[in-house]
Structure formats: structure tokens, C-alpha cells
Scaffold this active site. Structure first.
Site, PDB file in Angstrom:
ATOM      1  N   SER A  15       0.830  -1.210   0.000  1.00 40.59           N
ATOM      2  CA  SER A  15       0.000   0.000   0.000  1.00 40.59           C
ATOM      3  C   SER A  15       0.867   1.264   0.000  1.00 40.59           C
ATOM      4  CB  SER A  15      -0.979   0.005   1.176  1.00 40.59           C
ATOM      5  OG  SER A  15      -0.302   0.166   2.401  1.00 40.59           O
ATOM      6  N   MET A  89      10.464  -6.850   4.224  1.00 40.90           N
ATOM      7  CA  MET A  89      10.461  -7.519   5.522  1.00 40.90           C
ATOM      8  C   MET A  89      11.734  -8.283   5.855  1.00 40.90           C
ATOM      9  SD  MET A  89       7.695  -6.397   6.573  1.00 40.90           S
ATOM     10  CE  MET A  89       7.404  -7.266   8.095  1.00 40.90           C
ATOM     11  N   ARG A  90      12.782  -8.097   5.078  1.00 39.47           N
ATOM     12  CA  ARG A  90      14.003  -8.831   5.364  1.00 39.47           C
ATOM     13  C   ARG A  90      15.121  -7.875   5.772  1.00 39.47           C
ATOM     14  NH1 ARG A  90      12.905 -14.159   3.649  1.00 39.47           N
ATOM     15  NH2 ARG A  90      14.736 -14.548   4.934  1.00 39.47           N
ATOM     16  N   VAL A  91      16.061  -8.421   6.555  1.00 39.99           N
ATOM     17  CA  VAL A  91      17.222  -7.617   6.946  1.00 39.99           C
ATOM     18  C   VAL A  91      18.210  -7.626   5.782  1.00 39.99           C
ATOM     19  CG1 VAL A  91      19.161  -7.423   8.562  1.00 39.99           C
ATOM     20  CG2 VAL A  91      16.897  -8.133   9.387  1.00 39.99           C
ATOM     21  N   LEU A  92      18.672  -6.443   5.399  1.00 41.67           N
ATOM     22  CA  LEU A  92      19.574  -6.337   4.246  1.00 41.67           C
ATOM     23  C   LEU A  92      21.025  -6.500   4.675  1.00 41.67           C
ATOM     24  CD1 LEU A  92      17.760  -3.339   2.590  1.00 41.67           C
ATOM     25  CD2 LEU A  92      18.133  -5.557   1.483  1.00 41.67           C
ATOM     26  N   ASN A 106      13.392   4.263   4.566  1.00 42.19           N
ATOM     27  CA  ASN A 106      12.442   3.236   5.022  1.00 42.19           C
ATOM     28  C   ASN A 106      11.286   3.926   5.729  1.00 42.19           C
ATOM     29  OD1 ASN A 106      11.464   0.592   5.811  1.00 42.19           O
ATOM     30  ND2 ASN A 106      12.271   0.991   7.865  1.00 42.19           N
ATOM     31  N   HIS A 108       8.548   3.147   8.839  1.00 43.97           N
ATOM     32  CA  HIS A 108       8.312   2.226   9.955  1.00 43.97           C
ATOM     33  C   HIS A 108       7.087   2.721  10.740  1.00 43.97           C
ATOM     34  CE1 HIS A 108       9.306  -0.745  12.992  1.00 43.97           C
ATOM     35  NE2 HIS A 108       9.102   0.181  13.908  1.00 43.97           N
ATOM     36  N   ASP A 144      15.814  -0.691  11.859  1.00 42.99           N
ATOM     37  CA  ASP A 144      14.924   0.456  12.110  1.00 42.99           C
ATOM     38  C   ASP A 144      15.632   1.611  12.816  1.00 42.99           C
ATOM     39  OD1 ASP A 144      12.790  -0.867  10.891  1.00 42.99           O
ATOM     40  OD2 ASP A 144      12.282  -1.906  12.742  1.00 42.99           O
TER      41      ASP A 144
HETATM   42  C1  GRF Z   1       3.833  -0.580   6.774  1.00 45.89           C
HETATM   43  O1  GRF Z   1       3.155  -0.460   7.994  1.00 45.89           O
HETATM   44  C2  GRF Z   1       5.245  -0.054   6.883  1.00 45.89           C
HETATM   45  O2  GRF Z   1       5.352   1.004   7.788  1.00 45.89           O
HETATM   46  C3  GRF Z   1       5.992  -1.252   7.409  1.00 45.89           C
HETATM   47  O3  GRF Z   1       5.407  -2.362   6.781  1.00 45.89           O
HETATM   48  C4  GRF Z   1       4.076  -2.040   6.397  1.00 45.89           C
HETATM   49  C5  GRF Z   1       3.999  -2.248   4.930  1.00 45.89           C
HETATM   50  O4  GRF Z   1       2.716  -2.073   4.428  1.00 45.89           O
HETATM   51  N1  GRF Z   1       7.405  -1.131   7.164  1.00 45.89           N
HETATM   52  P1  GRF Z   1       2.488  -1.998   2.867  1.00 45.89           P
HETATM   53  O5  GRF Z   1       3.096  -3.260   2.272  1.00 45.89           O
HETATM   54  O6  GRF Z   1       3.161  -0.764   2.360  1.00 45.89           O
HETATM   55  O7  GRF Z   1       0.999  -1.956   2.682  1.00 45.89           O
END
Ligand code: GRF
Length: 224
Positions: A15, A89-92, A106, A108, A144
Site C-alpha cells: 500500500s 520484511m528482510r534484513v539487508l 524506510n 516504519h 529500524d
Molecule cells: C507498513 O506499515 C510499513 O510502515 C511497514 O510495513 C508495512 C507495509 O505495508 N514497514 P504496505 O506493504 O506498504 O501496505
């Protein structure tokens, strides 16, 4: 003027990618998305890239070094100038992060440095904080962390569950991320030590108390 070429890395829903795509659809917006890289073939976000005719590739994140090498090659090939992590969702790998120092951002879903890592919204609820929000920051090897570019704040309601709070935060994520990308693309953002300076911005007159005794409380935010 040439638009900044951004590469967006995703793993799932996408999103935030969609919010960036929408912003880039305005010809006056100073950035464009040159490529989307997903660590998962089944990431729904790939659909947004396809709908917008943005080149997209899947690099399965089986091995950190292999992912970094392949991603780096593709980002170079697409002449990417800034990497945006959007639900990646992965650590780079550290070398990859260092190679993009001050050129990788990024988003967060917490007011960093509070609540790093997974389930930030759940952590915020467990801590009983009265305000939550999101942060866009430059990426450093530690999870983060990194110089903060911008934050958006929302109130926590007493009847919030994780889904409700996450949705309220997500709505402001979709405003903050395109704003931060625009500020960078306009060349107004400078990292100085561990702080970020952004030329031509102003600070909103905002002071909110939560909770308040009555809706008429002058300093209270009325938003829900
Ligand atoms: C978001 O809440 C973002 O802050 C976090 O992961 C989520 C990703 O959502 N890092 P989307 O895939 O952008 O919908």
C-alpha cells in the site's frame, strides 16, 4: 527537470508502494519509480507495479548476499538514485546498506526510536502510549535506525486493537512517504551527523493532549 529515479523494495501488500505510485503519477512530482523489487513472488504489491507498467522483478531472499548482489545489479541497470523500502520484511546485508548510505529510506509504523522491529503497533498498545505514528528515515545497518526525515503522529484510542491502530497509522504513512520522497527529490534534504535538515519546511503549530476531560479542551486534537 529530470525526475529522481527511485527503486522500491517490497515484500507484501504494497500500500505504501501504491501511495508512491499515485504521487509519481503527477507530472509535477519530482520523482519516478524506475523499478520495483519484491522478495516474494506472491506479494500483492506486485499488482500495483504491473497496473502502473513499472518494471518489477522478484528476487527471492533465500540468501542475504545473493539477494544484495542481484538487487544491486538491477538497481544499477535501472540507474536508480534512491532506494525506498516499503514493507520490505528482510534484513539487508550490511555492505548493501552501506553502499546506499543516505540514499536508502524506510518507513516504519512507530515514532522511532520507540518500538523497533516487528509488530510496532502491538508494542505501542502494550506500552500504553497515548500517541503513535510512523517515521521515514535513512537506513543504517542496525534495524529500524538511522537519521529521521519525517514523522506523523496519531492518537491512540482506549478501545483500539492492533488492526484499528494500524489502519490509523497506515493512513498517515501514505501521506508521509510521498512527502519525504518529494523533499529528497527536490534536493532539500541534508544529513548532518545523525540529524536531517530539510530546507524550506516549517513546523506545524501543534500541541495535543490525550486523553482530555472534554471535547472542548482547547489543546485537544479533534481528529479520530
Ligand atoms: C507498513 O506499515 C510499513 O510502515 C511497514 O510495513 C508495512 C507495509 O505495508 N514497514 P504496505 O506493504 O506498504 O501496505
Amino acid at each position: 527537470m529530470a525526475r529522481l529515479r527511485a527503486g522500491v523494495l517490497i515484500s507484501g501488500r504494497g500500500s505504501n508502494l501504491q501511495a508512491l505510485i499515485r504521487a509519481c503519477a503527477d507530472p509535477a512530482y519530482p520523482a519516478e519509480i524506475a523499478v520495483v523489487i519484491s522478495s516474494r513472488a506472491e506479494a500483492p504489491g506486485l499488482g500495483f507495479a504491473a497496473a502502473a507498467r513499472i518494471p518489477a522483478i522478484v528476487i527471492p531472499h533465500r540468501d542475504r548476499c545473493a539477494f544484495a548482489a542481484e538487487a544491486q545489479a538491477r538497481l544499477r541497470a535501472e540507474r536508480v538514485e534512491l532506494v525506498c523500502l516499503a514493507g520490505f520484511m528482510r534484513v539487508l546485508e550490511t555492505n548493501f546498506v552501506e553502499a546506499w548510505r543516505d540514499r536508502m529510506i524506510n518507513i516504519h509504523p512507530s515514532l522511532l526510536p520507540s518500538f523497533r522491529g516487528m509488530h510496532a503497533q502491538r508494542q505501542a498498545l502494550a506500552a500504553g502510549v497515548r500517541f503513535a505514528g510512523c517515521t521515514v528515515h535513512f537506513v543504517r545497518p542496525e534495524l529500524d535506525s538511522g537519521p529521521i526525515i519525517g514523522q506523523a503522529v496519531v492518537p491512540v484510542h482506549p478501545d483500539d486493537d492492533e488492526a484499528r491502530l494500524s489502519a490509523r497509522i497506515l493512513a498517515v504513512e501514505h501521506r508521509l512517504y510521498p512527502l519525504a520522497l518529494r523533499q529528497i527529490a527536490e534536493g532539500r534534504v541534508r544529513v548532518s551527523g545523525e540529524r536531517v535538515e530539510i530546507a524550506g519546511t516549517s513546523v506545524p503549530e501543534l500541541a495535543a493532549l490525550n486523553p482530555v476531560d472534554s471535547p472542548a479542551e482547547p489543546l485537544a486534537s479533534k481528529s479520530r
